[in-house]
Design an enzyme around this catalytic site. Structure first.
Site, short mmCIF file in Angstrom:
data_model
loop_
_atom_site.label_atom_id
_atom_site.label_comp_id
_atom_site.label_asym_id
_atom_site.label_seq_id
_atom_site.Cartn_x
_atom_site.Cartn_y
_atom_site.Cartn_z
N HIS A 55 0.84 -1.21 0.00
CA HIS A 55 0.00 0.00 0.00
C HIS A 55 0.87 1.25 0.00
O HIS A 55 1.59 1.51 0.97
CB HIS A 55 -0.92 0.00 1.22
N GLN A 60 2.59 11.27 -1.21
CA GLN A 60 2.65 11.67 0.20
C GLN A 60 4.07 11.63 0.75
O GLN A 60 4.33 12.16 1.84
CB GLN A 60 1.70 10.80 1.01
N ARG A 82 -5.20 15.36 6.78
CA ARG A 82 -5.75 15.19 5.43
C ARG A 82 -5.85 16.53 4.70
O ARG A 82 -5.65 16.58 3.48
CB ARG A 82 -7.13 14.52 5.52
N TYR A 121 -5.15 7.49 -6.73
CA TYR A 121 -6.40 8.24 -6.98
C TYR A 121 -6.16 9.68 -7.40
O TYR A 121 -7.10 10.41 -7.65
CB TYR A 121 -7.34 8.18 -5.78
N HIS A 203 -11.73 3.76 -3.16
CA HIS A 203 -11.01 4.44 -2.08
C HIS A 203 -11.45 3.95 -0.71
O HIS A 203 -10.62 3.61 0.14
CB HIS A 203 -11.18 5.96 -2.17
N ARG A 206 -16.78 5.23 2.42
CA ARG A 206 -17.33 6.59 2.46
C ARG A 206 -17.19 7.30 1.12
O ARG A 206 -17.98 8.19 0.81
CB ARG A 206 -16.68 7.40 3.59
N HIS A 230 -9.53 0.89 1.23
CA HIS A 230 -9.31 1.35 2.61
C HIS A 230 -10.56 0.99 3.42
O HIS A 230 -11.68 1.22 2.94
CB HIS A 230 -9.23 2.88 2.68
N GLU A 233 -10.42 2.75 9.03
CA GLU A 233 -9.15 3.28 9.53
C GLU A 233 -9.38 4.17 10.76
O GLU A 233 -8.56 4.18 11.67
CB GLU A 233 -8.44 4.08 8.43
N HIS A 267 -5.79 -1.26 6.34
CA HIS A 267 -5.97 -0.82 7.73
C HIS A 267 -6.91 -1.78 8.51
O HIS A 267 -6.45 -2.49 9.37
CB HIS A 267 -6.46 0.62 7.86
N ASP A 318 2.38 3.21 2.98
CA ASP A 318 1.25 4.13 2.96
C ASP A 318 1.67 5.60 2.77
O ASP A 318 1.90 6.02 1.65
CB ASP A 318 0.43 3.92 4.25
#
Ligand SMILES: [Zn+2]
Length: 454
Positions: A55, A60, A82, A121, A203, A206, A230, A233, A267, A318
């Site tokens: 992952h 990031q 975030r 994404y 993703h 949600r 995901h 988490e 997660h 991650d």
């Protein structure tokens, strides 16, 4: 053809001493007993399978170290982090993305990861212009330059939350329709000879509606590729799922999807006992990202219960606060020790904790990356890591404790060489393109200038 003399070789049957590995066409052609010395191309100490990083969000890597100060509201959380991550995502061109990913993949190889599943994404090069392939192309080029085995995971990001119709403004570069994403996925060519494969993802519950989750997972099933998601988490996600679907995320997924051993659930931090046992029985891989989960204050997955139920695990870096698979394994165990006030909590299938976690996560990581093989056996891909057995870290150790020493040591990893697909990518601990890639990364980091707003 390459021949490697290994004083210690970890195979599917355990450790063997004094072996010759013959590598041809990217695969292990033979493993033979050897005398103490031989005329091999290289002569190395401890040889183990490369580790899969199941992952990754490559971009990031540029945010590491830039979110470790208190925000104005003095209530820092995953959600405030975030906001910083979105700000970074919205500054990146394909050229930036390529430079950051190349640096990251070089770092992965230098620490023993030989493959990565890139959960992607950040599709749209500019806001509102759809998927043009430039961002995914930047990733593929970076992976090829670094020489890491690459599983591309295009991911649908449909909406901002359970009750939202679409993404928020700051998520616009992630947004696509399911048709657009599936066209992009269909156009992406798997190239086994270049160590490029693909999977598919959503993703999160949600961010993707139930109907599109079903559509995407069916495509993955028909194509027999891994499906990444995901899940659970953060507590807020559990509460939102309870409000929207009347069930916790993993409970809802188990009741509404055909979760099986092609699924990689990233997660799965917040699971209750029933969810834990049923999830283990599906054969799905739970991808744990201990350094990121600690950094973001996610919580702790019930690792011991899951392993005791026969569950499959992998690791991922991650957000890349650590790019060291052995540190991930260390914190995987340390989280459990802190929670249970015990030692060697994960030593369930093996008496040695480090060795057991390594075996579990190389196996699960290979599955999550879409590769059946994870051990060094004849015909397996030649993806391997060689460690210096003269190093201080491994001094005084033998096969029983080599991996424990690598996991439970804060010293620099004694990586000597790394091979992917039959090619040496790291020699004497240094990647063949490390300097050029670092120069490009430094230039891009100066352009992005995240420090400006701190
Ligand atoms: Zn993630």
């Amino acid at each position: 053809m390459t021949t490697i003399f290994a004083r210690h070789l970890l195979t599917s049957e355990g450790w063997l001493g004094n072996q010759i590995l013959t590598v041809a066409d990217g695969r292990i052609a033979a493993i033979d007993d050897a005398a103490d010395s031989c005329e091999c191309d290289v002569n190395v100490g401890v040889v183990m399978p490369g580790i899969a990083n199941a992952h990754s969000h490559a971009f990031q890597r540029a945010l590491v170290g830039h979110t470790e100060h208190r925000c104005e509201n003095q209530n820092d959380s995953f959600w405030t982090w975030r906001t910083s991550m979105y700000a970074l995502a919205n500054t990146l061109s394909p050229e930036h993305y390529n430079a950051i990913a190349a640096q990251l993949y070089v770092e992965m190889l230098q620490s023993g990861y030989t493959s990565v599943a890139e959960f992607h994404y950040l599709h749209n090069a500019t806001t509102g212009h759809g998927i043009d392939g430039s961002m995914s192309g930047a990733l593929v080029d970076a992976a090829q330059e670094a020489g890491i085995r690459f599983t591309y995971v295009p991911v649908l990001y449909e909406r901002a939350g359970f009750d939202a119709a679409t993404t928020s403004n700051e998520q616009r570069r992630f947004q696509s329709s399911a048709d657009e994403l599936l066209d992009h996925y269909a156009d992406f060519s798997t190239q086994p000879e270049r160590a490029i494969s693909k999977a598919l993802g959503a993703h999160s519950l949600r961010a993707v509606s139930a109907s599109l989750l079903a559509e995407l997972s069916e495509v993955a099933a028909n194509d027999n590729v891994p499906f990444h998601l995901h899940i659970a988490e953060q507590w807020a996600e559990v509460e939102q799922s309870l409000a929207a679907y009347g069930a916790r995320p993993v409970r809802w997924l188990l009741d509404n999807a055909d979760v099986n051993d092609r699924w990689c659930l990233v997660h799965a931090t917040h699971v209750d006992n029933d969810e834990c046992q049923q999830l283990a029985a599906t054969g799905a891989v739970v991808c744990l990202c201990p350094s990121t989960e600690a950094n973001l204050g996610d919580g702790l997955f019930p690792l011991a219960a899951y392993l005791q139920s026969g569950g499959t695990i992998a690791i991922g870096s991650d957000s890349h606060v650590s790019v060291n698979p052995f540190e991930e394994l260390r914190w995987l165990e340390y989280g459990q020790r802190l929670a249970h006030e015990q030692r060697n909590v994960a030593a369930i299938r093996y008496t040695h904790t480090g060795h057991g976690l390594f075996e579990a996560t190389t196996n699960g990581g290979a599955i999550a990356c879409g590769s059946a093989a994870h051990a060094l056996t004849v015909d397996a891909p030649a993806d391997l890591v060689c460690f210096d057995d003269d190093s201080a870290v491994l001094a005084g150790h033998g096969p029983a404790t080599f991996i424990d020493a690598l996991v439970f040591s804060g010293s620099p990893l004694p990586v000597d060489r790394v091979m992917v697909n039959g090619q040496w990518q790291v020699v004497n601990g240094v990647h063949r393109c490390a300097e050029a890639v670092l120069n490009r990364f430094q230039k891009v980091i100066r352009e992005i200038d995240l420090a400006r707003s701190e």
